[in-house]
Design a protein around this motif. Structure first.
Motif, short mmCIF file in Angstrom:
data_model
loop_
_atom_site.label_atom_id
_atom_site.label_comp_id
_atom_site.label_asym_id
_atom_site.label_seq_id
_atom_site.Cartn_x
_atom_site.Cartn_y
_atom_site.Cartn_z
N ASP A 258 0.87 -1.18 0.00
CA ASP A 258 0.00 0.00 0.00
C ASP A 258 0.90 1.22 0.00
O ASP A 258 2.09 1.12 -0.27
N GLU A 259 0.34 2.36 0.34
CA GLU A 259 1.13 3.58 0.26
C GLU A 259 2.32 3.54 1.22
O GLU A 259 3.36 4.11 0.96
N SER A 260 2.12 2.80 2.34
CA SER A 260 3.18 2.84 3.35
C SER A 260 4.39 2.00 2.94
O SER A 260 5.51 2.27 3.35
N VAL A 261 4.18 0.94 2.13
CA VAL A 261 5.31 0.13 1.70
C VAL A 261 5.42 0.22 0.19
O VAL A 261 4.49 -0.10 -0.53
N SER A 262 6.55 0.67 -0.25
CA SER A 262 6.73 0.80 -1.69
C SER A 262 6.98 -0.55 -2.34
O SER A 262 7.81 -1.34 -1.89
N LEU A 263 6.24 -0.83 -3.40
CA LEU A 263 6.43 -2.06 -4.15
C LEU A 263 7.84 -2.11 -4.74
O LEU A 263 8.47 -3.14 -4.85
N GLN A 264 8.32 -0.89 -5.10
CA GLN A 264 9.65 -0.76 -5.69
C GLN A 264 10.72 -1.38 -4.77
O GLN A 264 11.62 -2.09 -5.22
N VAL A 265 10.59 -1.14 -3.47
CA VAL A 265 11.58 -1.64 -2.52
C VAL A 265 11.62 -3.17 -2.57
O VAL A 265 12.68 -3.78 -2.70
N VAL A 266 10.43 -3.77 -2.50
CA VAL A 266 10.37 -5.23 -2.47
C VAL A 266 10.87 -5.80 -3.79
O VAL A 266 11.63 -6.76 -3.84
N LEU A 267 10.46 -5.17 -4.88
CA LEU A 267 10.82 -5.69 -6.20
C LEU A 267 12.33 -5.65 -6.40
O LEU A 267 12.95 -6.62 -6.82
N SER A 268 12.93 -4.51 -6.08
CA SER A 268 14.37 -4.39 -6.31
C SER A 268 15.12 -5.36 -5.40
O SER A 268 16.14 -5.92 -5.77
N TRP A 269 14.55 -5.59 -4.24
CA TRP A 269 15.19 -6.55 -3.34
C TRP A 269 15.10 -7.98 -3.90
O TRP A 269 16.06 -8.73 -3.86
N THR A 270 13.92 -8.35 -4.43
CA THR A 270 13.82 -9.73 -4.92
C THR A 270 14.66 -9.95 -6.17
O THR A 270 15.01 -11.07 -6.49
N LEU A 271 14.98 -8.88 -6.89
CA LEU A 271 15.86 -9.06 -8.05
C LEU A 271 17.31 -9.26 -7.61
O LEU A 271 18.17 -9.51 -8.43
N GLY A 272 17.54 -9.17 -6.35
CA GLY A 272 18.88 -9.43 -5.85
C GLY A 272 19.67 -8.16 -5.79
O GLY A 272 19.92 -7.51 -6.79
N GLY A 273 20.04 -7.79 -4.62
CA GLY A 273 20.85 -6.59 -4.47
C GLY A 273 21.30 -6.49 -3.04
O GLY A 273 20.51 -6.73 -2.12
N ILE A 274 22.57 -6.23 -2.87
CA ILE A 274 23.09 -6.09 -1.52
C ILE A 274 22.70 -4.69 -1.05
O ILE A 274 23.03 -3.70 -1.69
N GLN A 275 21.98 -4.62 0.05
CA GLN A 275 21.71 -3.31 0.64
C GLN A 275 22.97 -2.89 1.39
O GLN A 275 23.64 -3.72 1.98
N THR A 276 23.27 -1.63 1.33
CA THR A 276 24.44 -1.17 2.07
C THR A 276 24.09 -1.15 3.56
O THR A 276 23.19 -0.45 3.97
N PRO A 277 24.76 -2.01 4.32
CA PRO A 277 24.40 -2.10 5.73
C PRO A 277 25.12 -1.06 6.58
O PRO A 277 26.18 -0.54 6.19
N ALA A 278 24.52 -0.74 7.70
CA ALA A 278 25.24 0.04 8.71
C ALA A 278 26.26 -0.90 9.36
O ALA A 278 26.20 -2.11 9.19
N TRP A 279 27.20 -0.31 10.10
CA TRP A 279 28.28 -1.14 10.63
C TRP A 279 27.76 -2.21 11.58
O TRP A 279 28.25 -3.33 11.60
N ASP A 280 26.71 -1.88 12.38
CA ASP A 280 26.23 -2.91 13.31
C ASP A 280 25.51 -4.03 12.55
O ASP A 280 25.59 -5.19 12.92
#
Lengths: 326, 264
Positions: free
Chosen positions: A165-187
């Protein structure tokens, strides 16, 4: 010894490539300056943005290489791979639920936990379907894996459409399922490193059993392996390894296929050496592909899963052709 | 001295009765040949005796311990099983095979080097399975099974695909092993069985039709009945020597020489 040295050099080179690559390529001098504490903006970006990303890519790749080696050993099939077997797909369904539904848990925990449940369940589904279809040979296994993966993908797409819905962007989920390392914080990176270390240690404990399984069920049992119990344990471990890789890196195809093959060509088929070396190759491949994903089409970034599929897909076909011809 | 006891074994596979009331008792010192027509239940009996299949009724015990309830690791140490077909999923080297066989032994000093010498495998240690000949594979697998020094050795048509000189060398090796452990071997070749085994168990339709010394069993009409054929018994002039090259100067002969020396 020379092998260890060569592998370490390869890892280092892949890591350096990952640091240098990007939509603006670095010169070795500015890389050195950044790593030795250059206070400029570029130095800060490298140190706090690119370095953790490269390290995360390496860790996810090590997990994928290990997961591939475990599954190829359990299924006694050089074409078994977390992505093709539906393990990664199951993990992705779990992760999609975690990303889209407010579960009242810390997000990292929900992501990793549900990925694990999905990965584990999907692997067993493939195993059971393949057994019903007449054994664990290449044909039955691939067909079962492909069909389970297709069902899982449909479920995932349905979930994405139904739950976003508006609160969760489909784009976020889609780009994640296509495989992509998110840049993590140090912890976050520290947590990933700890989990990866744990997974590699757990996987290493499977090496004798995987060697024995390679003799076939009957001979493994005759050599004193409780094959049913060991298979359960190995699938559980493999699912854990893949789930953590999926939680941090999304769906990254074919690294789990290519890495164990490269390892087998260099250190032979015994799993004691195969498992760690496969992890090393997985890390190397993923850092290289992640660098390419960031640098190929500036200023955009190609999803990592697409790059690995473009590299690994032909490799898979090559192995398949060799196996069918035999 | 350990004894293998099978007591009233019944075994079903997909509701078909494969073994029905099989009893036998084997000990060290005699090579036992298990023969019978196709589908008689020879291989199934061997698997049940090896503890690889659990009988639906009855019990198999080795030196008093029940094989079906024994932990797999312990069973692996006590029992050696030579399968009819063996094709590893990965291209293990001969050294890998020996190491995997030895990894089940309790002793910390596996006899890898001795086995490699006895089975003439020293020059082949680094060679992968895919590049071994049939005879070399048979030797490597037998060595890998025996390296843990099991009390019981069960062989399912060893060397069925081998040339006659390799097959008889393998059987000679097995009769040598029978001096140190219980050895039961399934054979298709009845003539070979009569020649090489000290005792024959003839199976038919899931039951034991005949169990006797090989020389006695060879003359028993129940042998003909089990195979549903009339055998012609031809006396062999001893001056002609054996028809099969039993005393071929192979690895087994060398091993026997060594065994004699160590006995002396």
């Amino acid at each position: 010894m020379t092998r260890h040295l060569a592998l370490s050099c390869g890892l280092l080179a892949a890591g350096l490539f990952g640091l240098v690559a990007g939509h603006d390529w670095l010169s070795p001098a500015s890389l050195w300056a950044a790593l030795s504490g250059d206070p400029s903006l570029q130095g800060g970006l490298i140190l706090h943005w690119r370095l953790p990303r490269v390290l995360a890519a390496g860790l996810v790749g090590a997990l994928l290489g290990t997961g591939g080696a475990i599954f190829q050993g359990v299924f006694r099939n050089p074409l078994a791979e977390p992505y093709l077997l539906g393990t990664a797909g199951g993990g992705a369904v779990g992760a999609t639920i975690a990303l889209l539904l407010p579960l009242g848990m810390p997000p990292v925990l929900a992501l990793a936990g549900l990925s694990f449940v999905g990965a584990w369940g999907a692997t067993w589904a493939v195993l059971l379907v393949a057994r019903l279809a007449g054994g664990l040979d290449t044909g039955a296994l691939l067909l079962a894996g492909v069909s389970v993966a297709a069902i899982l993908q449909a479920i995932r797409s349905g979930l994405m459409l139904a739950l976003s819905d508006e609160s969760v962007s489909l784009q976020v989920v889609l780009s994640w399922t296509l495989g992509g390392i998110q840049t993590p914080a140090w912890d976050g990176l520290a947590l990933l490193a700890a989990l990866t270390t744990l997974c590699l240690l757990l996987a290493q404990r499977l090496h004798r059993g995987l060697d024995l399984l390679g003799l076939g069920d009957e001979q493994a049992s005759a050599f004193g392996l409780d094959t049913a119990r060991f298979t359960r344990l190995a699938v559980l471990t493999g699912a854990l390894v893949v789930a953590i890789a999926v939680a941090w890196g999304g769906l990254v195809a074919f690294v789990g296929l290519v890495a164990p093959h490269l390892a087998r060509w260099t250190v032979g088929v015994r799993h004691g050496a195969l498992l760690p070396v496969s992890a090393g190759y997985g890390a190397m491949l993923t850092m290289l592909c992640d660098g390419v994903a960031r640098a190929a089409l500036p200023p955009a970034e190609i999803p990592l899963g697409l790059v690995t599929a473009l590299v690994g897909g032909p490799f898979f076909l090559f192995v398949l052709a060799r196996r069918v011809r035999r | 001295m350990s004894v293998l006891m099978a007591d009233d074994l019944q075994f079903r596979h997909e509701s078909r009765l494969i073994l029905d009331g099989v009893c036998c008792r084997c000990r060290v010192g005699e090579l036992v040949g298990l023969i019978g027509p196709n589908g008689a239940g020879k291989s199934s009996l061997l698997r049940v005796l090896a503890g690889l299949r659990r009988p639906d009724r009855g019990r198999v015990s080795l030196a008093g311990a029940d094989l079906a309830t024994m932990p797999a690791a312990q069973r692996g140490r006590l029992v050696g099983y030579l399968p009819q077909h063996f094709e590893p999923a990965w291209d293990y080297t001969v050294r890998d095979m020996l190491a995997l066989g030895a990894s089940r032994a309790s002793a910390s000093t596996p006899r890898l080097g001795t086995m490699a010498r006895d089975f003439d495998l020293e020059p082949l240690l680094e060679r992968p399975w895919s590049r071994l000949s049939g005879g070399e594979r048979a030797r490597a697998l037998t060595a890998a099974v025996l390296v843990a020094d099991p009390q019981l050795l069960l062989a399912d048509e060893p060397g069925a695909s081998l040339d006659v000189q390799y097959r008889s060398a393998l059987l000679e090796r097995l009769s040598l092993e029978a001096q140190r452990r219980i050895v039961i071997v399934v054979l298709h070749d009845i003539e070979l069985a009569v020649r090489c085994c000290a005792r024959l168990i003839v199976m038919n339709a899931g039951r034991i039709a005949l169990d006797a010394d090989a020389a006695v069993a060879a003359r028993d009409p129940r042998l003909d009945a089990a195979f549903n054929i009339r055998f012609q018994r031809v006396p062999i002039d001893p001056s002609l020597g054996p028809l099969l090259p039993m005393a071929s100067p192979g690895p087994a002969t060398a091993a026997r020489k060594r065994a004699r020396q160590s006995d002396a």
